[in-house]
Enzyme design. Sequence first.
Site, PDB file in Angstrom:
ATOM      1  N   LYS A   1       0.849  -1.207   0.000  1.00 33.71           N
ATOM      2  CA  LYS A   1       0.000   0.000   0.000  1.00 33.71           C
ATOM      3  C   LYS A   1       0.879   1.250   0.000  1.00 33.71           C
ATOM      4  O   LYS A   1       1.076   1.902   1.023  1.00 33.71           O
ATOM      5  CB  LYS A   1      -0.941  -0.030   1.206  1.00 33.71           C
ATOM      6  CG  LYS A   1      -2.123   0.896   1.084  1.00 33.71           C
ATOM      7  CD  LYS A   1      -3.191   0.538   2.104  1.00 33.71           C
ATOM      8  CE  LYS A   1      -4.271   1.575   2.220  1.00 33.71           C
ATOM      9  NZ  LYS A   1      -5.054   1.769   0.998  1.00 33.71           N
TER      10      LYS A   1
ATOM     11  N   LEU B   1      -4.481  -5.000  -4.047  1.00 31.67           N
ATOM     12  CA  LEU B   1      -4.303  -4.757  -2.624  1.00 31.67           C
ATOM     13  C   LEU B   1      -5.141  -5.777  -1.848  1.00 31.67           C
ATOM     14  O   LEU B   1      -6.270  -6.081  -2.226  1.00 31.67           O
ATOM     15  CB  LEU B   1      -4.760  -3.337  -2.264  1.00 31.67           C
ATOM     16  CG  LEU B   1      -4.395  -2.963  -0.824  1.00 31.67           C
ATOM     17  CD1 LEU B   1      -2.898  -2.675  -0.713  1.00 31.67           C
ATOM     18  CD2 LEU B   1      -5.195  -1.771  -0.342  1.00 31.67           C
TER      19      LEU B   1
END
Length: 284
Positions: free
Chosen positions: A148, A204
Amino acid sequence: MRTVYLNGNYVPENEAHISVFDRGFLFADGVYEVTTVLNGKLIGFDGHIERLQRSLTELGYKHKVDREEMLAIHRELVERNTLEQGMIYLQMTRGNPGDRDFAFPPEDTPLTVVLFTQEKQIIGTSVESEGLKVISIDDLRWGRRDIKTVQLLYPSLAKMEAKAQGADDAWMVQEGFVTEGTSNNAYIVKGGKIITRNLSNDILHGITRKSVLACAKLLQMEVEERPFTIEEAYEADEAFATSASGFTNPIVEIDGNKVGTGKPGPVGDRLRALYIEENLKAAI
Ligand code: PMP
């Protein structure tokens, strides 16, 4: 005016300053997390802290995140800013080496640590009842989307392209298969089965995704974790997206094609309700 956290201090937002040599500014050498606050409590906090540690480690940061310290900072910011509904943004960068250099700074360079609150209506929004329209767009991001990082330029461009086309968001597509939304994980429902891309470096690993899939299991819904094509999405009965601050958001149109009835679907609605119930119980 908000009180924000910067490197150990709580300061008014207009007094929080970061060096022009900060690696986050010059190289996007930073990672972040966004934790939702509902009723003044943190949703999914431990998942966010675990992912933060993983992002740092994957990028070679030696820093060990102190959960208790982080929890105390999050709570202090909620209190100082009397935040009832919204989110806490956290960012860590490789700090300020005092110069611009592609090579990493010495390991004892202190990280830059920033946290701030942002108010946002999380529940009872018009999106819940009306849903969102998305367009599809080529996924031109780098190959480690499981980390991230603050490299959000492409998702930002994709979001602007969606708006230019009269939509709300974009679903990114790689070799015909949907990866994810600009800031959310993507799902379709076909014949009662929930289909969402499997975890890999391509997407993600959403904290909300994990919780929503656990909710699906509780509801004895069938889940298939595999890539799906954008054409499958056009033909789906239902579609939705998940993110920390959006929970589950219905997707009612993709590239101008109505999804199912063109209204939020029952699977997404049931998952959203259970997600909120379970996560409010577990909020800290
Ligand atoms: N994918 C991307 C690209 C994202 O930016 C986000 C939100 N940060 C998500 C998925 C959803 O993750 P989470 O549920 O942890 O917010």
